[in-house]
Design an enzyme around this catalytic site. Structure first.
Site, PDB file in Angstrom:
ATOM      1  N   CYS A 102       4.442   8.228   5.654  1.00  0.00           N
ATOM      2  CA  CYS A 102       3.684   8.462   6.885  1.00  0.00           C
ATOM      3  C   CYS A 102       4.392   9.510   7.759  1.00  0.00           C
ATOM      4  O   CYS A 102       4.468  10.671   7.378  1.00  0.00           O
ATOM      5  CB  CYS A 102       3.483   7.126   7.598  1.00  0.00           C
ATOM      6  SG  CYS A 102       2.234   7.176   8.859  1.00  0.00           S
ATOM      7  N   HIS A 108       1.038   3.654   3.276  1.00  0.00           N
ATOM      8  CA  HIS A 108       2.185   2.734   3.267  1.00  0.00           C
ATOM      9  C   HIS A 108       2.305   1.991   1.940  1.00  0.00           C
ATOM     10  O   HIS A 108       1.649   0.964   1.749  1.00  0.00           O
ATOM     11  CB  HIS A 108       2.040   1.733   4.414  1.00  0.00           C
ATOM     12  CG  HIS A 108       2.184   2.363   5.755  1.00  0.00           C
ATOM     13  ND1 HIS A 108       3.407   2.627   6.318  1.00  0.00           N
ATOM     14  CD2 HIS A 108       1.259   2.837   6.606  1.00  0.00           C
ATOM     15  CE1 HIS A 108       3.232   3.224   7.476  1.00  0.00           C
ATOM     16  NE2 HIS A 108       1.945   3.369   7.688  1.00  0.00           N
ATOM     17  N   GLU A 137       4.561   0.141   1.037  1.00  0.00           N
ATOM     18  CA  GLU A 137       5.339  -1.094   1.184  1.00  0.00           C
ATOM     19  C   GLU A 137       4.507  -2.306   1.576  1.00  0.00           C
ATOM     20  O   GLU A 137       4.984  -3.427   1.508  1.00  0.00           O
ATOM     21  CB  GLU A 137       6.473  -0.878   2.192  1.00  0.00           C
ATOM     22  CG  GLU A 137       6.055  -0.724   3.651  1.00  0.00           C
ATOM     23  CD  GLU A 137       5.582   0.687   4.020  1.00  0.00           C
ATOM     24  OE1 GLU A 137       5.238   1.456   3.093  1.00  0.00           O
ATOM     25  OE2 GLU A 137       5.533   0.995   5.219  1.00  0.00           O
TER      26      GLU A 137
END
Ligand code: XMP
Length: 622
Positions: A82, A168, A170
């Site tokens: 990001c 993202h 994660e």
């Protein structure tokens, strides 16, 4: 090879996802460290790889966090997520553009899966986006590796091992995010998965011995896995007569929870001092802004209930600690604090709120003094939740305990939705009409007169529940749960109710409900049924949390209440989805739960299944 070369440095530019990245890396058995964004390139070059996490800033802002741009000239592999990708691109003389609209939520992106970062993925993947700025032109040496519509969603300079993603990887909502991180860690950065649990247990015991010396340790054991594992580790590191384990049974625990913890600890030779304070909690009051509250049994507002329960916990624990007559100068406080709790996050997350509340539960006078004096030992401070579970299994704790899902400090007290009249704001009729507009030939949609907590936009909301009746066609129900709160802002949660559609008048009836012995018995029985079935079908691990909630909806039956089954699938505890019946949870299991609850729990006439994601709803209903 030096240990730094086998460690990933995570630079946190103030995103709410930093600690999640940390956890993900550790899940891959690789050591990671969170470092300030401005850490020198010289220092970072010693690490095996660097991940730069997202942040709220724009690269062109004067207030943007400072960093050492020389990092991008080192040989260390870099993954920019990001904001991290934007910084990476900016440093390569690329152009970042501020878009007028933000892109938030799940999106499908097109990927080039010949890029080392995306090997093994399909050419279209669902990912979580959350950004305002985007890369407009890629920097020198970079090429585009992913697109979300016209927007650039991934860039790479493979020769320099620098990769950027606008989404993202994660979080759970990026479906194959783990695969992307694995590619980066093992294929790109060539690290090895050597940071194992045994390794960490040894370190924890060493750490306890060093911190405690020959002093005493006091630990408040909640019944959850964290404090139980902390107790076992402390038990391994110090002499039994110097370890004082205290458990307050508030009467708001799950069925046989307190007894189970005492038994599990006894099995490893540890004695738990259990105080039964059920009656005391029900009758407890506290002060809020200088005013005495009603008793817990009379309270309607969830925050008042939380405060009463928290304060009573402190009062009871204080009294019991005093009774132990510990030599105060010789005592260290044990805490089950996990690694993510210690990682400071710049953002106001919902879990941060929960954390404050949890801390509050451990805030007795002695605890406060010990903490103020830095006399605290935190044996789990190197662990994330899943690691604590792994460790618990290795320590031989029973499966019901190891896989016990996180349970809020106030326990069943905040899983009984309290109300003494239907919740109806002035615009109830108008909102109800809008909701009814979502009805189809196979579904009836009704606004229900209760409210629950949610997260919409930047804040917490306390808004209406919508009920859907009719065919249990789960894909459609999940779609309705996405569409309704998007269109009707006064609604933050949607639940599917088994059984016939009620009349409008019946759907607006409630049974006055507060936390009493009776409602606790009802909820505890329903909760135990759900847990039993989840354990029987080995579903406790796959689903992160399954709050069971007692709801005052009576659907026109005098004295009747309803039960809500809330499942949440999450690894990050910030976003999450309900388990999809037929896929994440067999429909037969749900049917058994519903039938058993209706036949075994007196006074419960309806069962519903929460089909809302977080956001817009939260995990808990209160
Ligand atoms: P929500 O409902 O905000 O919950 O999605 C996020 C996580 O926090 C837990 N939770 C609490 N934990 N005291 C706690 O100790 C509380 O008052 C509390 N409220 C929510 C919730 O179970 C979930 O894991």
């Amino acid at each position: 090879m030096s240990s730094k070369k086998q460690t990933i440095a995570i630079l946190d530019a103030g995103a709410q996802y930093g600690k999640v990245i940390d956890r993900r890396i550790r899940e891959l058995s690789v050591r990671s460290e969170l470092l300030p964004f401005n850490t020198s390139a010289k220092k970072l070059a010693q690490y095996g790889a660097v991940i730069i996490s997202g942040g709220p800033e724009s690269v062109y802002n004067k207030t943007a966090p400072e960093y050492d741009a020389a990092l991008f000239s080192t040989k260390v592999p870099i993954l920019g997520i990001c904001y991290g990708m934007q910084v990476m691109n900016y440093q390569a003389n690329g152009v970042i553009e501020r878009k007028s609209t933000r892109e938030d939520g799940q999106h499908e992106v097109e990927l080039k899966n010949d890029c080392a970062l995306f090997k093994g993925l399909s050419d279209r993947e669902v990912v979580l986006m959350s950004h305002g700025d985007t890369v407009d032109q890629v920097g020198e040496g970079f090429s585009v590796t992913a697109k979300s519509g016209d927007l650039i969603a991934g860039i790479a300079n493979e020769a320099k091992k620098q990769y950027g993603v606008q989404f993202h990887p994660e979080v759970d909502l990026t479906e194959h995010g783990r695969h992307i991180l694995e590619n980066f860690v093992f294929a790109v950065a060539a690290l090895e998965p050597t940071f194992t649990i045994e390794n960490r247990e040894e370190q924890a015991i060493k750490h306890i011995k060093k911190t405690v010396g020959d002093r005493h340790v006091l630990l408040l054991v909640s019944g959850g896995i964290d404090s139980t594992v902390a107790a076992v580790l402390l038990g391994k590191a110090i002499e039994p007569e110097k370890l004082h384990l205290l458990h307050v049974d508030s009467g708001l625990m799950r069925k046989e929870e307190s007894a189970q913890v005492a038994k599990a600890l006894a099995a490893v030779g540890l004695k738990l001092h259990v105080v039964d304070a059920t009656q005391e909690f029900l009758e407890a009051t506290t002060e809020i802004d200088g005013k005495q509250t009603v008793t817990l049994t009379e309270a309607l507002n969830p925050e008042v209930k939380r405060k009463i329960i928290g304060d009573t916990f402190i009062a009871v624990a204080d009294r019991e600690v005093a009774r132990l007559q510990l030599p105060e100068n010789e005592v260290v406080l044990g805490q089950g604090t996990l690694r993510p709790d210690l990682i400071e996050s710049a953002s106001e997350t919902v879990s941060a709120t929960a954390q404050t509340i949890k801390t509050h539960h451990n805030d007795t006078a002695l605890v406060r003094r010990l903490r103020a004096a830095n006399r605290v030992v935190e044996p789990l401070s190197e662990y994330h939740k899943d690691e604590v579970r792994q460790l618990a299994e290795e320590l031989g704790l029973p499966a019901e305990l190891v896989w016990r899902q996180p349970f809020p400090g106030p326990g069943l007290g905040i899983r009984i939705l309290c109300a003494n009249k239907p919740y109806k704001t002035k615009d109830f009729k108008q909102v109800a009409k809008q909701a009814a507009g979502f009805s189809t030939g196979s579904h009836q949609v009704a606004l229900l007169p209760v409210r629950t907590v949610g997260v919409q936009g930047d804040g917490r909301t306390y808004s209406y529940l919508v009920g859907v009746f009719g065919s249990a066609d789960w894909q459609t129900l999940f779609q309705l749960a996405r569409d309704i709160p998007k269109t009707i802002h006064a609604v933050n949660r949607v639940a599917y109710f088994w059984g016939d559609a009620p009349t409008t008048a019946d759907s607006q009836q409630i049974t006055s409900t507060t936390v009493t012995k009776k409602t606790l018995t009802q909820l505890r029985a329903a909760d135990a049924i759900v847990m039993e079935e989840l354990l029987r079908y080995d579903l406790v691990r796959g689903i992160s949390q399954v709050p069971v909630v007692l709801v005052p909806l009576s659907f026109g039956k005098t004295g009747a209440r309803s039960i809500a089954l809330r499942t949440i699938m999450t690894n990050d505890f910030m976003t999450g989805k309900p388990a999809l019946p037929g896929e994440d949870i067999p429909i037969a299991v749900l049917t058994t739960m519903v039938e058993r609850i209706l036949s075994e729990v007196q006074g419960v006439e309806r069962v519903c299944y929460d089909v809302t994601s977080k956001p817009p709803a939260t995990t808990e209903w209160e």
